[in-house]
Write an enzyme that holds these catalytic residues in place. Structure first.
Site, PDB file in Angstrom:
ATOM      1  N   HIS A 123      62.563  58.113  27.623  1.00  0.00           N
ATOM      2  CA  HIS A 123      63.632  57.125  28.117  1.00  0.00           C
ATOM      3  C   HIS A 123      64.546  57.582  29.305  1.00  0.00           C
ATOM      4  O   HIS A 123      65.123  56.889  29.931  1.00  0.00           O
ATOM      5  CB  HIS A 123      64.374  56.451  27.096  1.00  0.00           C
ATOM      6  CG  HIS A 123      63.789  55.758  25.973  1.00  0.00           C
ATOM      7  ND1 HIS A 123      64.060  55.465  24.802  1.00  0.00           N
ATOM      8  CD2 HIS A 123      62.389  55.343  26.270  1.00  0.00           C
ATOM      9  CE1 HIS A 123      63.184  54.645  24.205  1.00  0.00           C
ATOM     10  NE2 HIS A 123      61.979  54.443  24.735  1.00  0.00           N
ATOM     11  N   CYS A 148      55.124  56.262  24.245  1.00  0.00           N
ATOM     12  CA  CYS A 148      56.142  55.300  24.787  1.00  0.00           C
ATOM     13  C   CYS A 148      55.666  54.407  25.793  1.00  0.00           C
ATOM     14  O   CYS A 148      54.330  54.854  25.954  1.00  0.00           O
ATOM     15  CB  CYS A 148      57.311  55.897  25.281  1.00  0.00           C
ATOM     16  SG  CYS A 148      58.762  54.857  25.177  1.00  0.00           S
ATOM     17  N   HIS A 149      56.141  53.494  26.057  1.00  0.00           N
ATOM     18  CA  HIS A 149      55.572  52.435  27.119  1.00  0.00           C
ATOM     19  C   HIS A 149      56.525  52.305  28.403  1.00  0.00           C
ATOM     20  O   HIS A 149      55.771  51.738  29.318  1.00  0.00           O
ATOM     21  CB  HIS A 149      55.511  51.141  26.635  1.00  0.00           C
ATOM     22  CG  HIS A 149      54.845  50.786  25.060  1.00  0.00           C
ATOM     23  ND1 HIS A 149      55.829  51.091  24.170  1.00  0.00           N
ATOM     24  CD2 HIS A 149      53.741  50.572  24.936  1.00  0.00           C
ATOM     25  CE1 HIS A 149      54.857  50.924  23.047  1.00  0.00           C
ATOM     26  NE2 HIS A 149      53.692  50.897  23.481  1.00  0.00           N
ATOM     27  N   ASN A 160      61.038  56.164  16.530  1.00  0.00           N
ATOM     28  CA  ASN A 160      62.141  56.191  17.271  1.00  0.00           C
ATOM     29  C   ASN A 160      63.284  56.581  16.430  1.00  0.00           C
ATOM     30  O   ASN A 160      63.073  56.318  14.981  1.00  0.00           O
ATOM     31  CB  ASN A 160      62.622  55.160  18.254  1.00  0.00           C
ATOM     32  CG  ASN A 160      61.931  54.947  19.319  1.00  0.00           C
ATOM     33  OD1 ASN A 160      61.396  55.767  19.987  1.00  0.00           O
ATOM     34  ND2 ASN A 160      61.456  53.423  19.751  1.00  0.00           N
TER      35      ASN A 160
END
Length: 473
Positions: A198, A168-169, A147
């Site tokens: 995000h 990413c999760h 990140n």
């Protein structure tokens, strides 16, 4: 046998999870794993842990640690990056300086002043790594976990021709929540998500062709559902679509939820990633204190755990065997989202198989959703350019365009804050040399000052003409 290189492998949590997943994957269980970290003791902690798993489960994998990145990359098939530049000391500046200026964040690692400075100190390092991969093992696929994801991937895409994706999760964890809210097993939900890291949007939620959004939106109106996700719920209520990141994290990206005490009390009053002020900073500080000096891994049993939902092992399995796997990936926008810039990083569905990574063309986002994404893309573009060129004025511009920062501070306050952050992190920013943002002083206006004579503004001239006509009439 595949060769997998993990760069930044000293992480006691992430590296152990990824390596366990790789060893639990039959097609990868005989791989050569090379752990690279500038602090060899950290890499060796993970190495010793993985060797116990290999030994106790009779696996054919080999594993070793090194500080020599270039040697490790020779013959690599896959490269995984998970570095952190500056550690806790830099993160302290990222969080505490903006806080003194009135910028309240929950996470603060991927956007805002802290996110931009994390990019400034990380991009030169990640670009060096990516160029080494391109020079030494150009056919290797790079999977990035570093990140701020969007800016890191944008820098890799602008400076190399590698095949890569950022992971990413957010989608996996958000699907768990959506599944619970609509009462449908997550495996049975047909979805389409796209946007930026995000800030991706669930554009479609269906089961067997039946739209699940009406029920989901209905549930968001109920207090017992809304309270868990106030920020994401509020965005969905106003713009129609749910997003892929936690409410606390998302609140950092937008101008509406953390700009004053009234907004914080209304939308960011839940603990942890529900919106808690300084959650990530406090959490990472506690983790550093707990795990920084103690080797907790030496007490691990060596049990091989089941594979996690993390994408990495599933992607590498698909690349190695040809078995298709769909995931949400961060890639350069080569027309995948048509109303976002082509030089930015977007998060879209990607298919992996033995021929590589295949991002999906989504087309245009609904205009309001694209506009919300663009508010952060502008910051990301400026931040990447600042990191690559060493231009401190671009760093000021990036932070000035941050939606939350610009809702709280004036331009002079932003510049003063950035100057102070440069002073606190200069040892991590070698690309800037001695260059620093200009200091701009406030202009003092003595009482009674009259402005100099200037030509009449054309708009006022028209207004005066109408006034004369009115009086004349």
């Amino acid at each position: 046998m595949k060769k997998i290189v993990v760069i930044g492998a000293g992480s006691i949590i992430f590296s152990t999870t990824v390596t366990n997943d790789l060893l639990a994957t039959q097609a990868l269980s005989d791989s050569e794993l090379v752990l690279v970290d500038p602090v060899i003791e950290k890499a060796q902690r993970v190495e010793n842990y993985v060797k116990r798993i290999v030994s106790q489960n009779g696996l054919a994998a080999t594993i070793r640690s090194t500080t020599d990145r270039k040697e490790a990359l020779e013959g690599a098939d896959y490269v995984i990056t998970t570095i952190k530049v500056g550690g806790a000391a830099a993160f302290q500046v990222d969080y505490e300086v903006p806080r003194r200026y009135g910028i309240d964040v929950c996470v603060g690692e991927c956007v805002g002043p802290g996110g931009v400075f994390r990019a400034l100190r990380t991009i030169p390092v990640i670009v060096d790594i990516a160029r080494d991969v391109q020079d030494i093992c150009p056919r290797a696929v790079l999977l990035n976990y570093v990140n701020p994801m969007a800016m890191i991937c944008m820098a890799i895409g602008r400076t190399t021709g590698l095949e890569f994706a950022g992971l990413c999760h957010g989608v996996q964890t958000t699907l768990d929540l959506i599944s619970r809210y609509v009462g449908v097993n997550k495996e049975d939900i047909d979805f389409l998500a796209a946007g930026i890291n995000h800030m991706a949007w669930f554009l479609k939620l269906e089961k067997n062709g039946v739209d699940l959004y009406p029920l989901f939106r209905e549930r968001l109106e109920k207090p017992e559902y809304y309270i868990n996700e106030k920020v994401r719920g509020e965005v969905a209520r106003h713009f129609g679509y749910f997003m892929t990141e936690s409410s606390g994290h998302l609140s950092d990206y937008l101008p509406w939820f953390r700009k004053n005490r009234q907004a914080l009390d209304a939308y960011c009053d839940q603990p942890g990633l529900g919106g808690e002020s300084g959650f990530s900073y406090a959490f990472q500080k506690a983790m550093e204190e707990k795990y920084g000096a103690t080797d907790y891994l030496k007490n691990e049993s060596g049990k091989l755990e089941a594979r996690s939902v993390d994408y990495c092992s599933w992607i590498l399995e698909a690349l190695a065997t040809g078995k298709y796997f769909r995931f949400q990936g961060n890639v350069m926008n080569k027309g995948y989202i048509t109303n976002l810039p082509t030089d930015c990083c977007v998060e879209v569905p990607v298919f992996a198989d033995s021929n590589g990574l295949h991002p999906v063309r989504v087309g245009s986002l609904p205009p309001a959703l694209a506009a919300i994404n663009q508010s952060n893309v502008t910051l990301q573009q400026l931040g990447v350019e600042a990191a690559l060129t060493g231009d401190p004025e671009l760093a000021v511009a990036a932070i000035a365009m941050d939606p939350l920062t610009s809702s709280v501070l004036t331009l002079k306050q932003i510049r003063d804050m950035v100057v102070e952050m440069f002073e606190g992190e200069e040892r991590y920013l070698p690309q800037f040399g001695k260059r620093r943002p200009r200091k701009v002083h406030a202009v003092s206006i003595p009482v009674g000052t009259r402005g100099v004579d200037v030509p009449l503004d054309p708009a006022l001239a028209v207004a005066n003409r109408f006034g004369k006509l009115f009086v004349g009439k």
